[in-house]
Scaffold this active site. Structure first.
Site, PDB file in Angstrom:
ATOM      1  N   HIS A  94       0.878   3.028 -13.519  1.00 33.22           N
ATOM      2  CA  HIS A  94       1.772   2.028 -14.121  1.00 33.22           C
ATOM      3  C   HIS A  94       3.202   2.567 -14.113  1.00 33.22           C
ATOM      4  CE1 HIS A  94       2.921  -1.381 -16.599  1.00 33.22           C
ATOM      5  NE2 HIS A  94       3.637  -0.531 -17.310  1.00 33.22           N
ATOM      6  N   ASN A 105      -5.525   3.856 -12.819  1.00 33.78           N
ATOM      7  CA  ASN A 105      -4.417   2.966 -12.466  1.00 33.78           C
ATOM      8  C   ASN A 105      -3.103   3.735 -12.584  1.00 33.78           C
ATOM      9  OD1 ASN A 105      -3.170   0.368 -11.896  1.00 33.78           O
ATOM     10  ND2 ASN A 105      -2.514   0.359 -14.027  1.00 33.78           N
ATOM     11  N   GLY A 120       0.767  -1.236   0.000  1.00 34.50           N
ATOM     12  CA  GLY A 120       0.000   0.000   0.000  1.00 34.50           C
ATOM     13  C   GLY A 120       0.799   1.287   0.000  1.00 34.50           C
ATOM     14  N   THR A 121       1.977   1.286  -0.656  1.00 28.84           N
ATOM     15  CA  THR A 121       2.760   2.529  -0.687  1.00 28.84           C
ATOM     16  C   THR A 121       2.056   3.619  -1.501  1.00 28.84           C
ATOM     17  OG1 THR A 121       4.078   1.626  -2.518  1.00 28.84           O
ATOM     18  CG2 THR A 121       4.987   1.418  -0.292  1.00 28.84           C
ATOM     19  N   ASN A 122       1.416   3.236  -2.600  1.00 28.24           N
ATOM     20  CA  ASN A 122       0.671   4.237  -3.376  1.00 28.24           C
ATOM     21  C   ASN A 122      -0.570   4.701  -2.626  1.00 28.24           C
ATOM     22  OD1 ASN A 122       1.996   4.922  -5.895  1.00 28.24           O
ATOM     23  ND2 ASN A 122       1.759   2.780  -6.466  1.00 28.24           N
ATOM     24  N   ILE A 137      -7.109  -9.273 -11.808  1.00 25.63           N
ATOM     25  CA  ILE A 137      -7.596  -8.745 -13.081  1.00 25.63           C
ATOM     26  C   ILE A 137      -9.046  -8.286 -12.933  1.00 25.63           C
ATOM     27  CG2 ILE A 137      -8.138  -9.348 -15.486  1.00 25.63           C
ATOM     28  CD1 ILE A 137      -5.165  -9.220 -14.975  1.00 25.63           C
ATOM     29  N   LEU A 138      -9.336  -7.104 -13.479  1.00 20.37           N
ATOM     30  CA  LEU A 138     -10.706  -6.609 -13.474  1.00 20.37           C
ATOM     31  C   LEU A 138     -11.473  -7.194 -14.654  1.00 20.37           C
ATOM     32  CD1 LEU A 138     -10.342  -2.800 -12.671  1.00 20.37           C
ATOM     33  CD2 LEU A 138     -10.784  -4.670 -11.084  1.00 20.37           C
ATOM     34  N   MET A 197      -3.743  -6.589  -7.521  1.00 24.92           N
ATOM     35  CA  MET A 197      -3.146  -7.636  -8.338  1.00 24.92           C
ATOM     36  C   MET A 197      -4.164  -8.605  -8.943  1.00 24.92           C
ATOM     37  SD  MET A 197      -0.144  -6.622  -8.305  1.00 24.92           S
ATOM     38  CE  MET A 197       0.673  -7.944  -9.195  1.00 24.92           C
TER      39      MET A 197
END
Length: 208
Positions: free
Chosen positions: A110, A108, A12-14, A93-94, A91
């Site tokens: 990237h 998102n 959870g760094t972001n 997939i949606l 992690m």
């Protein structure tokens, strides 16, 4: 005030970058109202609890098929009154259902300058390994909307980071996070919450 739901799977760094930016008043017009994890042991959940943010868990393995998971996630996000969904190290997939239900409302981050080093299989350290193997001199990060093409949605913000002699994938990953990801993700979220992003096809126009 828009409801921001953050999807996580790991450290959870972001997410922390978003929380910090929010507490500094840098995310205008929106508030992180819930953090949802695909992993019940994710440290990101602790980060949320430390800042009195509600949490929930939805595990892919609890559903027999991707379709069932997709429907459950869509309903969960709707039940949280999500105006914006942010993928911060999610992690799983949606499915197409959730992507269509929240078209141009899923952001998102990237760790490359899309369209370089992106798409299926490009995540985490793999992105930085490929950048170093290719010998590029500049990499960076991209905040983008999510569509049904992996890393193919409209680009909101990009920030470049120089590659230095002696970089390892781990060193480069840390620099890209600190210099690019943690800066542009909160900015992209704020722009969305301020209604400053217009999407024309696969191109965004940012209001000044």
């Amino acid at each position: 005030m828009k409801n921001i739901i953050v999807l996580v799977s790991g450290g959870g760094t972001n997410l922390q970058a978003l929380i910090d930016a929010s507490e500094r008043g840098e995310i205008k017009g929106g508030k992180i109202t819930c953090v949802i994890s695909s992993n019940p042991n994710a440290y990101a959940l602790e980060r949320a609890k430390n800042h009195n943010i509600a949490t929930d868990i939805i595990r892919r393995k609890d559903y027999a098929s991707l379709d069932e998971y997709d429907k459950a996630l869509t309903e969960l996000l709707k039940s949280k009154n999500a105006d914006l969904v942010v993928l911060a190290g999610f992690m799983t997939i949606l499915g197409t259902g959730v992507i269509r239900a929240f078209e141009n409302r899923i952001i998102n981050i990237h760790p490359s300058l899309i369209p370089s080093f992106c798409g299926e299989g490009f995540y985490g350290l793999k992105v930085h390994e490929q950048a170093l193997a290719r010998g590029v001199k500049v990499t960076g990060a991209t905040a983008h909307f999510v569509n049904e093409v992996c890393d193919g949605g409209p680009i909101i913000i990009q920030k470049a980071v120089e590659i230095q002699n002696g970089d390892t994938p781990e060193i480069l990953q840390k620099r890209v996070m600190e210099q690019a990801e943690w800066k542009i993700l909160p900015k992209a979220v704020s722009l969305f919450c301020e209604d400053k992003i217009k999407v024309n096809g696969n191109v965004t126009v940012i209001a000044e």
